[in-house]
Design a protein around this motif. Sequence first.
Motif, PDB file in Angstrom:
ATOM      1  N   MET A 208       0.824  -1.167  -0.186  1.00 40.51           N
ATOM      2  CA  MET A 208       0.043  -0.114   0.030  1.00 40.51           C
ATOM      3  C   MET A 208       0.906   1.254   0.013  1.00 40.51           C
ATOM      4  SD  MET A 208      -1.227  -0.336   3.939  1.00 40.51           S
ATOM      5  CE  MET A 208      -1.653  -2.131   3.691  1.00 40.51           C
ATOM      6  N   THR A 209       0.275   2.359  -0.629  1.00 41.73           N
ATOM      7  CA  THR A 209       1.466   3.281  -0.664  1.00 41.73           C
ATOM      8  C   THR A 209       0.754   4.560   0.348  1.00 41.73           C
ATOM      9  OG1 THR A 209       1.599   2.775  -2.883  1.00 41.73           O
ATOM     10  CG2 THR A 209       2.078   5.061  -2.456  1.00 41.73           C
ATOM     11  N   ILE A 210       1.708   5.180   0.886  1.00 46.42           N
ATOM     12  CA  ILE A 210       1.335   6.308   1.913  1.00 46.42           C
ATOM     13  C   ILE A 210       2.253   7.509   1.689  1.00 46.42           C
ATOM     14  CG2 ILE A 210      -0.078   4.974   3.563  1.00 46.42           C
ATOM     15  CD1 ILE A 210       2.311   4.916   5.213  1.00 46.42           C
ATOM     16  N   ASP A 211       1.951   8.687   2.150  1.00 41.42           N
ATOM     17  CA  ASP A 211       2.722   9.726   1.981  1.00 41.42           C
ATOM     18  C   ASP A 211       3.717  10.191   3.177  1.00 41.42           C
ATOM     19  OD1 ASP A 211       1.947   9.952  -0.741  1.00 41.42           O
ATOM     20  OD2 ASP A 211       0.256  11.389   0.041  1.00 41.42           O
ATOM     21  N   VAL A 212       2.809  10.025   4.377  1.00 40.74           N
ATOM     22  CA  VAL A 212       3.451  10.012   5.684  1.00 40.74           C
ATOM     23  C   VAL A 212       3.243   9.143   6.552  1.00 40.74           C
ATOM     24  CG1 VAL A 212       3.176  11.788   7.595  1.00 40.74           C
ATOM     25  CG2 VAL A 212       2.556  12.530   5.290  1.00 40.74           C
ATOM     26  N   ALA A 213       4.606   8.842   7.067  1.00 45.81           N
ATOM     27  CA  ALA A 213       4.762   7.642   7.979  1.00 45.81           C
ATOM     28  C   ALA A 213       3.823   7.978   9.137  1.00 45.81           C
ATOM     29  CB  ALA A 213       6.316   7.379   7.974  1.00 45.81           C
ATOM     30  N   PRO A 214       3.539   6.776   9.745  1.00 45.59           N
ATOM     31  CA  PRO A 214       2.835   7.033  11.169  1.00 45.59           C
ATOM     32  C   PRO A 214       3.920   7.298  11.953  1.00 45.59           C
ATOM     33  CG  PRO A 214       2.954   4.880  10.625  1.00 45.59           C
ATOM     34  CD  PRO A 214       3.299   5.345   9.660  1.00 45.59           C
ATOM     35  N   THR A 215       3.553   8.276  13.220  1.00 45.37           N
ATOM     36  CA  THR A 215       4.331   8.421  14.309  1.00 45.37           C
ATOM     37  C   THR A 215       3.781   7.762  15.662  1.00 45.37           C
ATOM     38  OG1 THR A 215       2.845  10.504  14.626  1.00 45.37           O
ATOM     39  CG2 THR A 215       4.719  10.826  13.373  1.00 45.37           C
ATOM     40  N   PRO A 216       4.800   7.551  16.393  1.00 44.61           N
ATOM     41  CA  PRO A 216       4.346   6.843  17.694  1.00 44.61           C
ATOM     42  C   PRO A 216       3.229   7.628  18.514  1.00 44.61           C
ATOM     43  CG  PRO A 216       6.771   7.000  17.690  1.00 44.61           C
ATOM     44  CD  PRO A 216       6.232   8.123  16.386  1.00 44.61           C
ATOM     45  N   TRP A 217       2.405   6.667  19.066  1.00 42.22           N
ATOM     46  CA  TRP A 217       1.278   7.239  19.692  1.00 42.22           C
ATOM     47  C   TRP A 217       1.709   7.120  21.235  1.00 42.22           C
ATOM     48  CZ3 TRP A 217      -4.289   6.234  18.320  1.00 42.22           C
ATOM     49  CH2 TRP A 217      -4.482   6.684  17.163  1.00 42.22           C
TER      50      TRP A 217
END
Length: 340
Positions: free
Chosen positions: A1-10
Amino acid sequence: MTIDVAPTPWTGRDDGPGVERRRWHHAINKPTNTTVASDASMSGGVAIIGFQSDEGVRRNKGRTGAANAPAAIRAMLVSLSAPAELCAQDLGDVRVNEHAMEAGQERLGHAVAGALQTSLLPIVLGGGHETAFGSYLGLAESGAVNGRRLGIINLDAHFDLRSDPISSSGTPFRQIAELHAATGEDFTYRVLGISEANNTLDLFHTASQLGVKHMIDEDCGITNLPAVTDFVSGFLNEVDAVYLTIDLDVLPAHVAPGVSAPAALGVPFEVILAVCRQLARSPKLLHVDVVELNPLFDIDNRTARAAARLVHAIATEHTALLRETPTAPASSPQTGIELL
């Protein structure tokens, strides 16, 4: 899957170890405390995907700012109590560049399709209601609906069936209807919470022509909850697969002031919450998006808190459903994520 902004830690409030003290930030991107840590243990839960877009709202002459919604909803979700068995992945965000909405919708579709193909329930945090067309592209690409009748249920004060030559937050369901007409597929679209004052007669006529059933906001009060749940039950009986889209402007302005078009009346939060729980209890539910939060106009994060509460309820019911009807995991939702 393609995303632009990586997830940040919660990160958020931590009251100590144990499932009885578990919050969303403990669950995100981690296996459950009740299973052995493995890629397989991450399958079958929910996937959070952000859609940073307000280009559709701008084109629809609304109040821009919805691009900031994913972060605002996450911030309100992070410390809510999490079911002990909740599996939740944050897959990051699709970011829409100015005047590049259609390309962003395509990338959102790829992300949604990837989540569906790994047995996750995608929950997209929009964005304007242009999010819906990207969500639909993902459902189509995933193959999850093949051979099944898809039903779309929209909790919204507006039909979003405009026939404008340029797509916007007001056109997604007209676009979907046209795709269905081109392939000969049935277009099953229901709207709960329509404001008669905020939809032209032409839009009501379009809805009638397309066979769109709806309930107006005045008929969706708490005392009329049985009629609302009957409406939803009838919808569920018509279809094999469900896409739920929640436009936060369906809620009263005092509950959801932070939207492009605040509602003078709206549908009580208790009714919307009950409908979300009803739909999330169904194994037919494939996809959810929550749209039109505009943090620039929110008051004390009321709208973001309402959105987070709805996401929490849907994920809780979905987790309970998985516990009752376990399925074999497909593959890790982390596999194949591509950052642009």
